[in-house]
Design a protein around this motif. Structure first.
Motif, PDB file in Angstrom:
ATOM      1  N   THR A 201       0.876  -1.165   0.000  1.00  0.00           N
ATOM      2  CA  THR A 201       0.000   0.000   0.000  1.00  0.00           C
ATOM      3  C   THR A 201       0.913   1.214   0.000  1.00  0.00           C
ATOM      4  N   ILE A 202       1.022   1.883  -1.147  1.00  0.00           N
ATOM      5  CA  ILE A 202       2.031   2.915  -1.359  1.00  0.00           C
ATOM      6  C   ILE A 202       1.372   4.254  -1.661  1.00  0.00           C
ATOM      7  N   SER A 203       1.810   5.285  -0.967  1.00  0.00           N
ATOM      8  CA  SER A 203       1.345   6.636  -1.279  1.00  0.00           C
ATOM      9  C   SER A 203       2.429   7.350  -2.083  1.00  0.00           C
ATOM     10  N   LEU A 204       2.005   8.228  -2.962  1.00  0.00           N
ATOM     11  CA  LEU A 204       2.911   9.061  -3.749  1.00  0.00           C
ATOM     12  C   LEU A 204       2.431  10.492  -3.607  1.00  0.00           C
ATOM     13  N   ALA A 205       3.192  11.294  -2.873  1.00  0.00           N
ATOM     14  CA  ALA A 205       2.787  12.674  -2.595  1.00  0.00           C
ATOM     15  C   ALA A 205       2.764  13.509  -3.875  1.00  0.00           C
TER      16      ALA A 205
END
Length: 153
Positions: A85-89
């Motif tokens: 589960t990866i966030s990319l700002a």
């Protein structure tokens, strides 16, 4: 300027303009000649392939939220043992390009990427090892520009 070393010159920083000039030594192994070339001509006529020599960010998926950084061009996600589960700002540089690759060695754990300010949807999912997505940040939004096997939702 002739009385200064290159290291003593004022740093241009990120103020490069298309009309700015570079010093070039043409034919260095034959008869070297000093010449000039504009930044626009350099970047519009790169005479060879371009590489991203920088070390990729590596994330081992843990099932918990983790962040892809904006300081590296490539992020590898190993979801062999758990979902990713990866966030990319949202980026701060217009035109930034980011590639994310599911580098798992096996298994069926998906990598779900949630980009901040994503223009084409909410998430990008990489369901299998080897799948990838390349995105560009432009005009305050992330856009998918290429990839293999990714799903946008």
């Amino acid at each position: 300027m002739a009385d200064k070393k290159v290291t003593q010159l004022t740093d241009l920083g990120n103020g490069l303009d298309t009309a700015d000039l570079f010093h070039v030594i043409d034919d260095p192994s034959g008869t070297p000649i000093n010449k000039k070339i504009s930044a626009e001509d350099i970047f519009n006529n790169v005479p060879t392939w371009i590489a991203l020599k920088q070390t990729a960010q590596t994330i081992t998926a843990s099932g918990s939220a983790q962040a892809a950084d904006l300081l590296t061009a490539v992020t590898l996600i190993d979801a062999t043992s758990a979902i990713g589960t990866i966030s990319l700002a949202a980026a701060t540089t217009d035109g930034q390009i980011k590639t994310i690759l599911n580098s798992s060695t096996g298994g069926t754990n998906a990598v779900t990427i949630t980009p901040g300010n994503f223009k084409q949807g909410t998430t990008v999912t990489l369901n299998a090892p080897g799948e990838s997505v390349t995105m560009m940040y432009k005009s305050s939004f992330w856009y998918v520009i290429s990839g293999e096997g990714h799903v946008v939702a």
